[in-house]
Enzyme design. Structure first.
Site, short mmCIF file in Angstrom:
data_model
loop_
_atom_site.label_atom_id
_atom_site.label_comp_id
_atom_site.label_asym_id
_atom_site.label_seq_id
_atom_site.Cartn_x
_atom_site.Cartn_y
_atom_site.Cartn_z
N ASP A 31 35.92 63.86 62.82
CA ASP A 31 35.18 65.12 62.94
C ASP A 31 36.01 66.38 62.73
O ASP A 31 35.51 67.34 62.16
CB ASP A 31 34.44 65.23 64.28
CG ASP A 31 33.42 64.13 64.48
OD1 ASP A 31 32.87 63.64 63.48
OD2 ASP A 31 33.19 63.74 65.63
N ASP A 81 29.89 61.95 75.37
CA ASP A 81 29.26 60.75 74.82
C ASP A 81 30.22 59.56 74.71
O ASP A 81 29.80 58.42 74.81
CB ASP A 81 28.61 61.05 73.47
CG ASP A 81 29.54 61.71 72.47
OD1 ASP A 81 30.71 61.95 72.80
OD2 ASP A 81 29.08 62.01 71.35
#
Length: 709
Positions: A421, A42
């Site tokens: 993350d 992404d």
């Protein structure tokens, strides 16, 4: 900035190995070449699988600073009849502030590229990014390509991607808030298009087809209802002439709570519901088992054999279902799965074992090996060759979005890192994923701060987003951690950057919410047991410790363009130099190692400023036109000042530079093949190895460069 060296060929660039760490949104095996596959991400570009080496080769590292928006890959297409041809549709965001998309085309499997800029935007990091390939080579004509967009309908090229125009006759009308084309798939000589703006209930179709490349029609009898609102992916079984489509009630990867799997017998137009498990049941602990369906891949060697994946199934954990009889019965591959994540230990996420996965939308079956299945998650690619034993198939693919780097002056590790993350990691080796995985006690998600006491490098502190605490300290250089005994209430909702002074006796923690709201910073002198508010510290500023004097801290107030300093170990701050750049530009205040009061202020679009008197005065560095981030490393032989590393700009290019003469002159140390999009977060040299530099990227992990000797 002074003119750079002719090129950066004297540097070798490699990834610091972590292994994945980002959302792999698509995997595509070439249908006619054994061992050839491509992957898309992404925000981190595209990759080609090297079967002989057993690793992924990055294909888009040549995209530079101005093209940062093209590091998100919306779709990949290959030409079954011409194995060398591969196409990429690039564009990370479809928002008004983002640049337009582009299509790259290659005749040599991505070794070299030609580029066609589009006049529309793509959205590889937006909702729906895990949907099927929106780019397709026409099955009747290799010169013709189709590209589905989110907000601008269907595009067509008749010159192998060199030019693009709106496809005539496509009946679906895009909306500004919709998903547009979700996928394109060849069904024999026809092309089918999944449409994400239909509702599946009120006559608005969500699946279209064309048999001749000109006339399009809604596919008759297509499934309706909430569970079939958005078609996510599709795959065609050439043996049985059946098209399988996965559906969900939202584009994903988040927000799905219902879904289904249907197949269409294309010869008769008959549809059948072949959903493995209907969402909406309950788990053993009584939780609602809600999810959608994502990936679908057929076995090219065995008729009626295929796999589908669930998505957003948090209560019972996502799985991959496999059928050998066209969907009459299914087996969950999770039930017998045995995982080996020894190569990437962070995938345990602080637990005893990894989970099967989440955000499973990329799914592929090797057309030359029926038992070789690969699926993507939000952090890795898992693969199996016997349908039971699974391991990451991720070598070479690094997608971390890195925000913190520290290179210790002593100890086992040459690098500590903090990423979005996956929190903080301790890198014993640069060539292997950290053996301890991500930092635990507590486990945190995105890192917001990482700092080491310069005179006591065994002491390290970190901050980040976490469910069980947001700050922690280490007394062994970052190998093991303990949570702060207490933390300010605001830390849970707005953890920000953290600093420790030279001897580790004082901590400063700044707080800022993700929405930009600013809060007062806090201070602790008892290792995080108690905290007090610092009213004189500029809200949202990043605290910077003086590397030589433990009584000194600095902060830069971006609202007023003022440098503030503390001479009482952070208890209070007073203004020093003013009239410096202010506003929304990017600012980085860095202290030169081993010196007191030697400060460098890096300012986007406004160059570089230096103070040698602790921020009482600053002078602009004449050699630098624009500076985005700055760091220091071991001095060159014979030099009496540390090497300076910078991501900065000349009049023509933004690049990575090194100065060995206190910023009088600069040498470019990267090259046009190694640019990695946006690299303005952090750069730091190794204090023990001259010439070695660590560079944070937004989606291509940690790059490290060393001079070729």
């Amino acid at each position: 900035m002074a003119a750079p060296a002719a090129d950066g060929s004297a540097y070798r660039w490699r990834n610091v190995v972590v292994g994945g760490t980002g959302f792999v949104t698509g995997v595509l095996f070439h249908p006619s070449v054994r061992g050839l596959a491509y992957a898309r991400t992404d925000i981190g570009g595209a990759y080609r699988w090297d079967d002989r080496a057993g690793r992924w080769t990055p294909l888009t590292d040549h995209l530079g600073w101005d093209d940062w928006n093209l590091l998100g890959v919306e779709a990949i297409a290959v030409d079954p009849a011409h194995p060398g041809r591969v196409y990429l549709a690039l564009g990370t965001y479809a928002q008004s502030w983002a640049g337009n998309g582009a299509v790259l085309r290659s005749e040599d499997r991505g070794a070299t590229w030609s580029r066609a800029d589009l006049d529309v935007k793509l959205g590889a990091n937006e909702d729906g990014r895990g949907a099927g390939e929106r780019l397709l080579v026409d099955p009747r004509d290799s010169d013709t390509l189709w590209l589905g967009t989110r907000h601008d309908g269907l595009l067509k090229s008749t010159d192998r991607g060199a030019t693009w125009a709106a496809a005539s006759g496509f009946p679906a009308k895009p909306s500004a808030s919709g998903q547009g084309v979700m996928f394109l798939v060849a069904v024999g000589r026809a092309v089918y298009a999944g449409w994400g703006d239909g509702d599946g209930t009120s006559g608005t179709a969500n699946l279209y087809r064309t048999a001749d490349g000109t006339a399009w029609e809604a596919v008759p009898g297509q499934p309706s209802g909430t569970a079939a609102k958005v078609p996510i992916r599709a795959a065609y079984d050439t043996h049985t002439r059946e098209l399988y489509v996965t559906y969900a009630n939202a584009p994903g990867p988040n927000g799905q709570s219902d879904g289904s799997v249907h197949k269409l017998r294309t010869a008769t137009g008959k549809w059948a519901d072949v959903t493995p498990v209907k969402p909406g049941g309950t788990t053993d602990d009584g939780s609602a088992d809600t999810f959608g369906y994502g990936g679908v891949a057929v076995d090219a060697r065995r008729p009626g054999t295929l796999a589908v994946s669930t998505n957003n199934r948090w209560a019972d954990v996502d799985t991959v279902y496999r059928t050998t009889n066209g969907g009459r019965t299914w087996t969950s591959l999770k039930d017998a799965a045995v995982f080996d994540v020894s190569e990437t230990p962070y995938l345990k996420w602080g637990d005893d074992k990894p989970k099967f996965g989440w955000w499973i939308q990329a799914l592929a079956v090797d057309p030359y090996d029926s038992k070789h299945i690969v699926y993507g998650t939000g952090a890795t690619l898992y693969g199996t060759r016997d349908l039971k034993r699974w391991a990451p198939q991720i070598r070479g693919l690094e997608e971390a979005s890195v925000v913190q780097l520290v290179s210790p002056p002593a100890g086992e590790a040459h690098l500590l890192s903090g990423s979005r993350d996956i929190g903080v990691m301790y890198h014993e080796r640069l060539t292997a994923s950290p053996a301890r995985g991500m930092a635990t006690n507590p486990v945190s998600g995105s890192a917001t701060g990482l700092a080491q006491a310069t005179a006591k490098p065994s002491y390290v502190v970190r901050a980040g987003w976490g469910d069980n605490g947001n700050g922690a300290y280490s007394n062994d250089g970052g190998q093991t951690w303990a949570p702060f005994e207490a933390q300010p209430d605001i830390a849970k909702d707005a953890p920000g950057p953290i600093a420790t002074n030279a001897d580790g006796s004082a901590l400063l923690w700044s707080f800022v919410h993700w929405d930009g709201t600013k809060y007062a910073a806090h201070r602790s002198t008892d290792n995080g047991t108690t905290w007090s508010e610092i009213s004189s510290f500029p809200k949202r500023a990043t605290p910077v410790a003086d590397p030589a004097d433990p009584t000194l801290f600095y902060a830069y107030d971006t609202d007023t363009g003022t440098l503030l300093a503390s001479t009482d170990s952070g208890r209070s701050f007073t203004a020093r130099a003013g009239g410096l750049p202010s506003g929304d530009a990017q600012f980085k205040l860095v202290a030169a190692p081993g010196r007191s009061g030697d400060l460098w202020l890096s300012v986007k679009w406004n160059g570089l400023y230096r103070s040698t008197d602790g921020g009482v005065s600053f002078s602009k560095v004449a050699s630098c036109w624009a500076s985005y981030t700055l760091g220091f490393g071991r001095a060159a032989d014979g030099a009496d000042y540390p090497a300076i590393y910078q991501v900065g700009s000349t009049d023509t290019i933004t690049a990575v530079y090194r100065s060995d003469d206190e910023a009088k002159t600069w040498t470019r140390i990267n090259d046009d093949a190694h640019q990695w999009g946006w690299t303005g977060e952090v750069i730091v040299g190794d204090p023990r190895v001259y010439g070695r530099v660590y560079l944070a990227t937004n989606g291509r992990g940690i790059q490290y460069g060393e001079p070729v000797r």
